[in-house]
Motif scaffolding. Structure first.
Motif, mmCIF file in Angstrom:
data_model
loop_
_atom_site.group_PDB
_atom_site.id
_atom_site.type_symbol
_atom_site.label_atom_id
_atom_site.label_comp_id
_atom_site.label_asym_id
_atom_site.label_seq_id
_atom_site.Cartn_x
_atom_site.Cartn_y
_atom_site.Cartn_z
ATOM 1 N N ILE A 88 37.999 36.053 32.792
ATOM 2 C CA ILE A 88 38.854 34.923 33.180
ATOM 3 C C ILE A 88 38.677 34.252 34.443
ATOM 4 O O ILE A 88 38.682 33.215 34.709
ATOM 5 C CB ILE A 88 40.115 35.529 32.797
ATOM 6 N N VAL A 89 38.358 35.260 35.338
ATOM 7 C CA VAL A 89 38.211 34.860 36.759
ATOM 8 C C VAL A 89 37.056 34.070 36.910
ATOM 9 O O VAL A 89 36.881 33.140 37.690
ATOM 10 C CB VAL A 89 37.938 36.188 37.760
ATOM 11 N N GLU A 90 35.777 34.371 36.204
ATOM 12 C CA GLU A 90 34.686 33.510 36.135
ATOM 13 C C GLU A 90 34.653 32.162 35.620
ATOM 14 O O GLU A 90 33.861 31.331 35.874
ATOM 15 C CB GLU A 90 33.288 34.306 35.607
ATOM 16 N N HIS A 91 35.438 32.040 34.608
ATOM 17 C CA HIS A 91 35.260 30.928 33.776
ATOM 18 C C HIS A 91 35.878 29.599 34.617
ATOM 19 O O HIS A 91 36.781 29.505 35.037
ATOM 20 C CB HIS A 91 36.700 31.155 32.457
ATOM 21 N N ALA A 96 43.159 28.395 38.448
ATOM 22 C CA ALA A 96 44.022 29.492 39.402
ATOM 23 C C ALA A 96 44.083 30.632 38.720
ATOM 24 O O ALA A 96 44.031 30.689 37.643
ATOM 25 C CB ALA A 96 45.215 28.657 39.664
ATOM 26 N N ILE A 97 44.050 31.591 39.766
ATOM 27 C CA ILE A 97 44.165 33.111 39.191
ATOM 28 C C ILE A 97 45.424 33.490 39.916
ATOM 29 O O ILE A 97 45.432 33.554 41.188
ATOM 30 C CB ILE A 97 43.026 33.830 39.607
ATOM 31 N N SER A 98 46.254 34.496 39.157
ATOM 32 C CA SER A 98 47.267 35.336 39.876
ATOM 33 C C SER A 98 47.375 36.750 39.432
ATOM 34 O O SER A 98 46.933 37.013 38.081
ATOM 35 C CB SER A 98 48.699 34.747 39.272
ATOM 36 N N PHE A 99 46.872 37.729 40.203
ATOM 37 C CA PHE A 99 46.584 38.838 40.162
ATOM 38 C C PHE A 99 47.458 39.974 40.709
ATOM 39 O O PHE A 99 47.506 39.671 42.212
ATOM 40 C CB PHE A 99 45.069 39.160 40.402
ATOM 41 N N THR A 100 47.964 40.836 40.134
ATOM 42 C CA THR A 100 48.706 41.856 40.885
ATOM 43 C C THR A 100 47.929 43.319 40.534
ATOM 44 O O THR A 100 47.561 43.678 39.195
ATOM 45 C CB THR A 100 49.955 41.934 40.538
ATOM 46 N N GLY A 101 47.449 43.947 41.385
ATOM 47 C CA GLY A 101 46.943 45.193 41.140
ATOM 48 C C GLY A 101 46.342 45.840 42.440
ATOM 49 O O GLY A 101 46.754 45.500 43.673
ATOM 50 N N GLY A 102 45.159 46.597 42.422
ATOM 51 C CA GLY A 102 44.695 47.155 43.691
ATOM 52 C C GLY A 102 44.039 46.547 44.405
ATOM 53 O O GLY A 102 43.368 45.355 44.107
ATOM 54 N N THR A 103 43.863 46.878 45.825
ATOM 55 C CA THR A 103 43.243 46.058 46.723
ATOM 56 C C THR A 103 41.574 45.911 46.577
ATOM 57 O O THR A 103 41.273 44.929 46.758
ATOM 58 C CB THR A 103 43.391 46.747 48.279
ATOM 59 N N ALA A 104 41.127 46.797 46.066
ATOM 60 C CA ALA A 104 39.413 46.730 45.771
ATOM 61 C C ALA A 104 39.338 45.908 44.718
ATOM 62 O O ALA A 104 38.388 44.801 44.934
ATOM 63 C CB ALA A 104 39.045 48.014 45.364
ATOM 64 N N THR A 105 40.071 45.733 43.743
ATOM 65 C CA THR A 105 40.031 44.809 42.691
ATOM 66 C C THR A 105 40.162 43.440 43.300
ATOM 67 O O THR A 105 39.605 42.470 42.926
ATOM 68 C CB THR A 105 40.687 45.076 41.517
ATOM 69 N N GLY A 106 41.545 43.352 43.850
ATOM 70 C CA GLY A 106 41.610 42.093 44.506
ATOM 71 C C GLY A 106 40.420 41.251 45.342
ATOM 72 O O GLY A 106 40.112 40.424 45.365
ATOM 73 N N ARG A 107 39.815 42.329 46.011
ATOM 74 C CA ARG A 107 38.622 41.999 46.883
ATOM 75 C C ARG A 107 37.481 41.201 45.983
ATOM 76 O O ARG A 107 36.919 40.391 46.414
ATOM 77 C CB ARG A 107 38.169 43.189 47.888
ATOM 78 N N HIS A 108 37.273 42.080 44.903
ATOM 79 C CA HIS A 108 36.279 41.546 44.093
ATOM 80 C C HIS A 108 36.814 40.323 43.397
ATOM 81 O O HIS A 108 35.791 39.508 43.227
ATOM 82 C CB HIS A 108 36.214 42.421 43.004
ATOM 83 N N LEU A 109 37.748 39.927 42.936
ATOM 84 C CA LEU A 109 38.407 38.743 42.419
ATOM 85 C C LEU A 109 38.167 37.656 43.372
ATOM 86 O O LEU A 109 37.834 36.616 43.148
ATOM 87 C CB LEU A 109 39.848 38.698 42.048
ATOM 88 N N ALA A 110 38.355 37.773 44.772
ATOM 89 C CA ALA A 110 38.372 37.038 45.822
ATOM 90 C C ALA A 110 37.061 36.381 45.892
ATOM 91 O O ALA A 110 36.607 35.352 46.112
ATOM 92 C CB ALA A 110 39.068 37.364 47.004
ATOM 93 N N ARG A 111 35.994 37.593 45.843
ATOM 94 C CA ARG A 111 34.567 37.238 46.108
ATOM 95 C C ARG A 111 34.123 36.376 44.970
ATOM 96 O O ARG A 111 33.393 35.720 44.987
ATOM 97 C CB ARG A 111 33.784 38.664 46.168
ATOM 98 N N THR A 112 34.606 36.507 43.714
ATOM 99 C CA THR A 112 34.246 35.912 42.412
ATOM 100 C C THR A 112 34.585 34.349 42.449
ATOM 101 O O THR A 112 33.992 33.664 42.108
ATOM 102 C CB THR A 112 34.539 36.434 41.354
ATOM 103 N N ALA A 113 36.027 34.300 42.942
ATOM 104 C CA ALA A 113 36.781 33.047 42.760
ATOM 105 C C ALA A 113 36.595 32.139 43.600
ATOM 106 O O ALA A 113 36.558 30.738 43.594
ATOM 107 C CB ALA A 113 38.379 33.351 42.275
ATOM 108 N N ALA A 114 36.213 32.590 44.919
ATOM 109 C CA ALA A 114 36.226 31.611 46.176
ATOM 110 C C ALA A 114 35.257 30.856 46.128
ATOM 111 O O ALA A 114 35.551 29.532 46.459
ATOM 112 C CB ALA A 114 36.303 32.490 47.444
ATOM 113 N N PRO A 115 33.902 31.097 45.858
ATOM 114 C CA PRO A 115 32.840 30.035 45.819
ATOM 115 C C PRO A 115 33.093 28.857 44.820
ATOM 116 O O PRO A 115 32.598 27.854 44.893
ATOM 117 C CB PRO A 115 31.799 30.828 45.237
ATOM 118 N N MET A 116 34.221 29.211 43.710
ATOM 119 C CA MET A 116 34.439 28.315 42.715
ATOM 120 C C MET A 116 35.774 27.377 43.072
ATOM 121 O O MET A 116 36.096 26.625 42.565
ATOM 122 C CB MET A 116 34.900 29.049 41.561
#
Length: 200
Positions: A88-91, A96-116
């Protein structure tokens, strides 16, 4: 236009498909909290519930179909974070992405989604301390701390997992907190099972 007078306009346009990823601890509340605003502004949604609590999302999908929501407007997909959530995050079609969860996962999502250049809403882990000062209403402070420690078994990101108590009220607060936390049938020794710290 009159001098000193200004007009501000807020125009809301759908941005496309929104990815919503929610946690297990409030499976319907947080799921619909993400989905409803996206649908309300005209976006389609791809939503992933936690793999630990899939049944609520499945029942929601049945209710949405029964209510006549058009096919493809809300798409609930089940799977793990590394598999389904990552897709979902990479597609590139999800804007837009809305995520609720752990900080480590959020960091990973931000790294993936920000360049896009995706829009991101990240509600990440909290577990903040309760602060109790000497001038507090002691009964209210204890009652609030009991609720914030044990509501939903403490499985809410804004629940307190630590209590910092100003020294003049430390003993009185601790005694009352432990008495209420034990309950009438609990016979644990005083001080067992919860950490408190006096502040100077």
């Amino acid at each position: 236009m009159q001098e000193g007078v200004a007009l501000n306009y807020t125009v809301r346009h759908p941005i496309g498909v929104v990815g919503c990823i929610s946690p297990w601890n409030l499976p319907l509340y947080l799921f619909t909290w993400k989905i409803a605003p996206a649908l309300a502004v005209g976006c389609c949604v791809v939503a992933k519930p936690s793999e630990i609590t899939p049944a609520t999302a499945f029942l929601l999908s049945e209710l949405c179909m029964e209510a006549g929501l058009p096919a493809g407007v809300l798409n609930i997909v089940h799977g793990t974070g590394p598999g389904c959530g990552q897709a979902i995050v990479e597609h590139p079609g999800i804007k837009a992405i809305s995520f609720t969860g752990g900080t480590a996962t959020g960091r990973h999502l931000a790294r993936t989604a920000a360049p896009m250049f995706k829009k991101l809403s990240l509600e990440l882990g909290g577990k903040n301390p309760n602060l109790v000062f000497a001038d507090c209403d002691l009964a209210a402070a204890v009652a609030t701390s009991i609720r914030s420690s044990f509501a939903n078994q403490g499985q809410i990101c804004l629940c307190g997992s630590r209590i910092f108590i100003e020294r003049p009220v430390y003993e009185a607060f601790k005694a009352e907190f432990l008495q209420q936390a034990r309950g009438p049938k609990d016979r644990r020794p005083a001080g067992a099972g919860h950490q408190t710290r006096g502040l100077g």
